[in-house]
Scaffold this active site. Structure first.
Site, PDB file in Angstrom:
ATOM      1  N   GLU A  69      17.933 -44.051 -19.866  1.00  0.00           N
ATOM      2  CA  GLU A  69      16.819 -44.171 -20.801  1.00  0.00           C
ATOM      3  C   GLU A  69      15.949 -45.384 -20.462  1.00  0.00           C
ATOM      4  OE1 GLU A  69      18.938 -44.734 -24.354  1.00  0.00           O
ATOM      5  OE2 GLU A  69      19.927 -42.782 -24.300  1.00  0.00           O
ATOM      6  N   PRO A  70      15.265 -45.384 -19.346  1.00  0.00           N
ATOM      7  CA  PRO A  70      14.420 -46.530 -19.008  1.00  0.00           C
ATOM      8  C   PRO A  70      13.198 -46.613 -19.907  1.00  0.00           C
ATOM      9  CG  PRO A  70      14.052 -44.738 -17.451  1.00  0.00           C
ATOM     10  CD  PRO A  70      15.194 -44.308 -18.338  1.00  0.00           C
ATOM     11  N   ARG A 118       6.604 -61.348 -28.567  1.00  0.00           N
ATOM     12  CA  ARG A 118       7.833 -61.618 -27.826  1.00  0.00           C
ATOM     13  C   ARG A 118       8.069 -63.107 -27.554  1.00  0.00           C
ATOM     14  NH1 ARG A 118       8.994 -60.189 -23.273  1.00  0.00           N
ATOM     15  NH2 ARG A 118      11.116 -59.420 -23.601  1.00  0.00           N
ATOM     16  N   TYR A 142      11.573 -63.784 -29.198  1.00  0.00           N
ATOM     17  CA  TYR A 142      12.666 -63.817 -28.231  1.00  0.00           C
ATOM     18  C   TYR A 142      12.641 -65.038 -27.316  1.00  0.00           C
ATOM     19  CZ  TYR A 142      12.855 -58.786 -29.348  1.00  0.00           C
ATOM     20  OH  TYR A 142      12.942 -57.576 -29.991  1.00  0.00           O
ATOM     21  N   CYS A 183      -2.777 -68.337 -37.820  1.00  0.00           N
ATOM     22  CA  CYS A 183      -2.415 -69.507 -38.627  1.00  0.00           C
ATOM     23  C   CYS A 183      -0.896 -69.656 -38.668  1.00  0.00           C
ATOM     24  CB  CYS A 183      -2.988 -69.382 -40.039  1.00  0.00           C
ATOM     25  SG  CYS A 183      -2.826 -70.910 -40.982  1.00  0.00           S
TER      26      CYS A 183
END
Length: 410
Positions: free
Chosen positions: A268-269, A307, A311, A337
């Site tokens: 499942e790429p 991201r 992460y 903000c």
């Protein structure tokens, strides 16, 4: 993206002109790069019966889904809405694998009505499914192998504290539920998370699936998820697909001999296919010098690319407008903000206000995780396919923000 002289190009199209035509911020995708990534996968895993299903959550634009179908991929979805998009994009229901977690049984029932392959990842839902459907609807079961893999803990999904999958330690309970209800299990699934580098870790997960598979007589496929690492920095290590493919081929051959017949191997790429194919192009609004830092403030932020904040993800970037200038150090920040830093202390060719910065690896979990925070509009998306730029999502307007709101007069 390719530098020729003083300009960057994708498939012969000048990127600066695309920014002028479609405006910024802009998500830009290169179909040739997607196809090149798919070719690498097909080459690495060509030694056994294999199928690839695009993990839609990485980038769900319907034109991207159609492109993946055009390239011969099936679809992996994690919500009933993604399943709906897959059907809308022309996928036959049988080519869609539905792998939700923590959803209501009503959503499972909707998936049954759609006719997609359902991947069940907890015993409570498995019991309810068995009570209602017995063996009339074949299913896949997602296992949790208790393997810590991947980079950031937020994208590791196969460890003992993960919410995903049925624990391999619950195998006897799982088998009792399956046997008692006569459930027809045709697939087993495992996914340990993203950014896998070690072939041994991948193969440990595969071996757990092989061991579990011996308990099921009607299997048609084994699904090993994905998680292949893409480079985020110029010197980044990546998954050695050839090594993984070679080692897995041996392991599959051994399993096939023991099982007595072939089953398909699925992957499942998602990020692997689209991450490097995508760029977020942003315009420099201000150069702001403080006693400690030189900030490049741009017309985007965490509302378009979350991201780096969620992460601590690193996204390489470069000054598209000044490719041959001297380098200086900037901290690239957004217009939200919040402290929405896209890149700390980056060496970029000297920036001036109005310059375009290209943020790399923006194809996966960029637009799909974007929001309207601060009531900002989400950007346009453009796909370059066979040398032509196609607008695949228009830039939002105020009407889009207000569309579902109901005004009350006071």
């Amino acid at each position: 993206m390719e530098l020729k002289g003083n300009d960057y190009y994708i498939q012969g199209l000048q990127v600066q002109q695309l920014c002028d035509e479609f405006g910024t911020p802009l998500y830009l995708y290169d179909a040739d790069k997607i196809k090149a990534q798919l070719d690498k996968l097909q080459e690495a895993f060509g030694g056994f019966p294999v199928r690839f299903k695009y993990a839609a959550k990485a980038l769900t634009n319907i034109s991207i889904l159609k492109l993946m179908r055009h390239y011969g991929l099936g679809l992996d979805v994690v919500s009933i809405q993604e399943a709906m998009l897959g059907l809308k994009a022309g996928y036959p229901a049988k080519d869609i694998l539905y792998t939700p977690n923590c959803v209501s049984f009503e959503e499972i029932q909707m998936a049954v009505e759609m006719g997609v392959m359902i991947n069940i990842d907890n015993i409570s839902i498995l019991e309810q499914f068995g009570h209602q459907y017995g063996g009339s609807v074949p299913i896949c079961i997602r296992l949790n192998p208790h393997i810590m893999a991947g980079g950031n803990t937020k994208i590791s999904t196969g460890h003992i504290d993960s919410k995903f999958g049925i624990s391999v330690l619950q195998m006897r309970h799982l088998l009792r539920v399956v046997k008692t209800n006569g459930i027809k299990v045709v697939g087993l699934h495992v996914h340990t998370g993203s950014d896998i580098l070690d072939a041994e870790v991948f193969l440990r997960g595969a071996q757990i699936v092989f061991d579990a598979a011996r308990e099921f007589e009607e299997l048609q496929f084994l699904d090993f998820g994905s998680g292949f690492k893409v480079p985020y920095r110029h010197d980044d290590a990546t998954t050695d697909l050839r090594q993984v493919g070679s080692r897995l081929k041996e392991a599959v051959a051994g399993f096939t001999k023991d099982y007595g017949r072939e089953v398909e191997i699925w992957f499942e790429p998602g990020k692997y296919l689209v991450s490097e194919a995508g760029y977020l192009l942003v315009r420099t609004n201000v150069i702001k010098t403080t006693p400690a830092t030189v900030f490049a403030g741009v017309d985007s932020g965490m509302n378009h690319l979350i991201r780096p904040m969620m992460y601590d993800a690193y996204h390489d970037m470069f000054n598209l407008s000044n490719p041959n200038g001297i380098q200086r150090v900037y901290t690239v920040v957004g217009y939200i903000c919040e402290t929405d830093t896209l890149g700390w202390d980056r060496k970029l060719n000297e920036l001036k206000e109005g310059d375009i910065i290209a943020i790399k690896n923006a194809g996966a979990y960029g637009y799909s995780m974007s929001s309207n925070y601060n009531s900002r509009f989400r950007p346009a998306e453009v796909l370059v396919y066979e040398g032509k730029a196609h607008l695949i999502r228009r830039r939002e307007t105020l009407d889009d923000l207000l569309r579902n709101q109901q005004e009350v007069e006071f």
